[in-house]
Design a protein around this motif. Sequence first.
Motif, short mmCIF file in Angstrom:
data_model
loop_
_atom_site.label_atom_id
_atom_site.label_comp_id
_atom_site.label_asym_id
_atom_site.label_seq_id
_atom_site.Cartn_x
_atom_site.Cartn_y
_atom_site.Cartn_z
N ALA A 277 -13.55 6.86 6.02
CA ALA A 277 -12.44 7.68 5.52
C ALA A 277 -11.47 8.02 6.64
O ALA A 277 -10.24 7.93 6.48
CB ALA A 277 -12.97 8.96 4.87
N LEU A 278 -12.02 8.39 7.81
CA LEU A 278 -11.16 8.71 8.95
C LEU A 278 -10.44 7.47 9.45
O LEU A 278 -9.29 7.53 9.91
CB LEU A 278 -11.98 9.34 10.07
CG LEU A 278 -12.66 10.69 9.76
CD1 LEU A 278 -13.27 11.27 11.04
CD2 LEU A 278 -11.68 11.67 9.16
N ASN B 66 -5.01 7.13 -0.78
CA ASN B 66 -5.74 8.36 -1.09
C ASN B 66 -6.97 8.08 -1.93
O ASN B 66 -8.03 8.69 -1.74
CB ASN B 66 -4.83 9.34 -1.81
CG ASN B 66 -3.79 9.95 -0.89
OD1 ASN B 66 -3.88 9.82 0.32
ND2 ASN B 66 -2.78 10.60 -1.47
N ALA B 67 -6.83 7.16 -2.88
CA ALA B 67 -7.97 6.78 -3.72
C ALA B 67 -9.08 6.15 -2.87
O ALA B 67 -10.28 6.40 -3.08
CB ALA B 67 -7.53 5.83 -4.82
N ALA B 68 -8.67 5.33 -1.91
CA ALA B 68 -9.67 4.69 -1.03
C ALA B 68 -10.38 5.72 -0.15
O ALA B 68 -11.59 5.66 0.05
CB ALA B 68 -8.98 3.63 -0.16
N VAL B 69 -9.59 6.66 0.39
CA VAL B 69 -10.17 7.72 1.22
C VAL B 69 -11.16 8.54 0.40
O VAL B 69 -12.26 8.87 0.85
CB VAL B 69 -9.07 8.63 1.81
CG1 VAL B 69 -9.70 9.85 2.49
CG2 VAL B 69 -8.22 7.85 2.80
N SER B 70 -10.77 8.88 -0.83
CA SER B 70 -11.63 9.66 -1.71
C SER B 70 -12.91 8.91 -2.04
O SER B 70 -14.00 9.49 -2.05
CB SER B 70 -10.88 10.00 -3.00
OG SER B 70 -11.71 10.72 -3.89
N ALA C 170 -6.31 6.77 9.94
CA ALA C 170 -5.65 6.20 11.11
C ALA C 170 -4.79 4.99 10.73
O ALA C 170 -3.67 4.81 11.24
CB ALA C 170 -6.71 5.79 12.14
N GLN C 171 -5.28 4.15 9.80
CA GLN C 171 -4.52 2.99 9.36
C GLN C 171 -3.25 3.41 8.61
O GLN C 171 -2.18 2.80 8.75
CB GLN C 171 -5.39 2.11 8.46
CG GLN C 171 -6.49 1.37 9.21
CD GLN C 171 -7.32 0.49 8.28
OE1 GLN C 171 -7.03 0.38 7.09
NE2 GLN C 171 -8.35 -0.12 8.83
N LEU D 266 0.84 -1.20 0.00
CA LEU D 266 0.00 0.00 0.00
C LEU D 266 0.87 1.24 0.00
O LEU D 266 1.87 1.32 0.72
CB LEU D 266 -0.90 0.01 1.23
CG LEU D 266 -1.95 -1.10 1.33
CD1 LEU D 266 -2.71 -1.02 2.66
CD2 LEU D 266 -2.95 -1.01 0.18
N ASP D 267 0.49 2.19 -0.85
CA ASP D 267 1.20 3.46 -0.87
C ASP D 267 0.20 4.61 -0.79
O ASP D 267 -1.01 4.40 -0.70
CB ASP D 267 2.08 3.58 -2.12
CG ASP D 267 1.27 3.44 -3.41
OD1 ASP D 267 0.01 3.53 -3.34
OD2 ASP D 267 1.88 3.27 -4.48
N SER D 268 0.69 5.84 -0.86
CA SER D 268 -0.16 7.02 -0.71
C SER D 268 -1.23 7.07 -1.80
O SER D 268 -2.39 7.44 -1.54
CB SER D 268 0.69 8.29 -0.75
OG SER D 268 1.57 8.35 0.32
N ILE D 269 -0.87 6.69 -3.02
CA ILE D 269 -1.82 6.81 -4.13
C ILE D 269 -3.01 5.89 -3.90
O ILE D 269 -4.17 6.29 -4.06
CB ILE D 269 -1.12 6.47 -5.46
CG1 ILE D 269 -0.01 7.50 -5.75
CG2 ILE D 269 -2.13 6.43 -6.60
CD1 ILE D 269 0.82 7.19 -6.98
N VAL D 270 -2.74 4.64 -3.51
CA VAL D 270 -3.83 3.68 -3.29
C VAL D 270 -4.70 4.13 -2.11
O VAL D 270 -5.94 4.13 -2.19
CB VAL D 270 -3.25 2.28 -3.02
CG1 VAL D 270 -4.38 1.31 -2.64
CG2 VAL D 270 -2.50 1.77 -4.24
#
Length: 612
Positions: A25-26, A10-14, A30-31, A4-8
């Motif tokens: 999202a929150l 961030n896409a999940a949060v979005s 935390a994860q 997992l990286d920031s791009i993946v």
Amino acid sequence: RVELDSIVCNAAVSACGKGGEWARALGLLAQMAVIHVELNSFTFVSAISSCAKVGEWAQAVGLLADMSANRVENHLVTWTAAIDACGKGGEWARAFELLAQMAASREKLDIVTYKSAILACTTDGEWARALGLMSQMGAMRVESDTAIYNAASIACRNGGEWARTWGLLADMAANRLELDTSTYQIAYHAAINHFAKGGQWARAVNLLATMAASRVESTTFVYKETARACEKHGEWDQALGVLAKMEANSVELDTLTYNALVSACGKGGQWALAVGLLAKMAASRVELDSITYEAAVGACKHGSTWMHALALFEEYSSAFPQPAGVSLGTVIDACKSANSWALACSLLDRELKRWRALDSFGVTGPRSVDQTQLWEGKPQVLFLHHGVLAVLKQPCISTQKVIEQVHDHLQQFGGPGVTCVSRLDRETSGVLLTALGSKASTSANYILAQFAGRLAAKTYHCLCSGSILGSPGSGGFRSAPLSKTEDDDGAPVVRVSLADGLEAGTLLLVKACYQLTDPDMMQHESFTLVEVKPVTGRTHQIRIHLASVGRPLVSDFLYSSQALDRESRWCPRVFLHCSRVVVRDETGSLCRVDAQLTPDLLRALGTLRKSE
């Protein structure tokens, strides 16, 4: 195994944000911290935006703080999203705090930020702040658009500033901005809502017609408010005209709208139409609530229609078993008018027994305990027995405030709450009657039934100016229908109206006559101390009835055209005092509560010379 990286992340949060799953999202944020995935501005924008969608302002503001803690720079989008969250959460003050923080960080505000801030002003009608932001936009050369004007118009509408709403509409036209359907609807909503509150039914009806002629689609809200304006003055034919327009335009009618229509028919003396509307509601499967039945029972309270009132009350009691003191009193009054005293008494006794079975508070406990010995401070307790509690209301304090004081005191001793069953104007002193227990309690509803059924009695003493009303011991009866509206601040204003007033009767007995010599004017002024017994309980009834015959109460700034400046020197407030209240408690015992004139009124009388 995929790392997992920031791009993946961030896409999940979005994705969670767009799906309205702000909590998930929150959780992902935390994860990300746990697995040491970098949190960047995009991550926070997505998370804050997800909170903004559902008005989770506290979470959004907390995320802004987290950005600083994680050394992620705040920028315009995150600030705007947080302000949007505060607005949707009804926290306009928080939104303005964020605006101040933006200014301190020298962040330039764009049109989206201003729109979010102005929308935050709409919930509580903070129209002045909304217009202030628009002025700031002009100073910062940020051009306003239709959405900005609409948001500011909503703030003005919700703040009761209907004229400013129309002023904004004129500004839009002058600036050649597009006036869409929402723009016109907001302006019409504001004006009709204002006229409805003020009882100006004709202006509300005319505006509704203007909307139709201008091809501006009316909403359910507009129809409701117009019907409510008609209801206040019993304009039943106009109210039914609103109903016809709603049906013609396929606008869904709900319980609240029908309730206004039923009440309008009742006030207009059209009991058959009121009953017919109940049948129409049932056929259309619109829910009949307690207010529906109360309005219908009230419509059938006159003359030969008492049997319909009784039948409706029986249906009401079956559908809603809880005590309904006001409706019971209405039926009792109708039975009395038809000389059916025996039926009225038996109905009151029957309902009392049924209510007792439902009342968890019962007739034991604090009702039979004399708590006056435990009472310290104000208000002074005048009477306490079997659910009836009377206190001495001092002048220049609202009834609601006194009720709160009594409630707080009883709570200290683990006692029950209290219910307001009778009110006094803010400046009026004297006996204030309350009931121990909640609004649904037997004690409260039994007293309310007596007031609504005109079985309770109140006696007032007032001092009126003008020519002597009569010699001591003489009396009379003043009957004049009264109509109530509201001023711009929502305060009641009453007038005599033969056209749309409700019946009102007042018994008068002259107790004493006085004179006052004015050294400046070199003339005598006459005053009459009157004992007053209202037969009905309309707002400001005593004050307007006496003012309407040229005998306004001393220092009554609302209804008097006399020399009030001179009167206020020796009587700083309206000379009106509730000296006695008589009701029966649940055991059938007669409760008579008396209160002498307060010291300020005694001092006022002391400045006058009693006439022989």
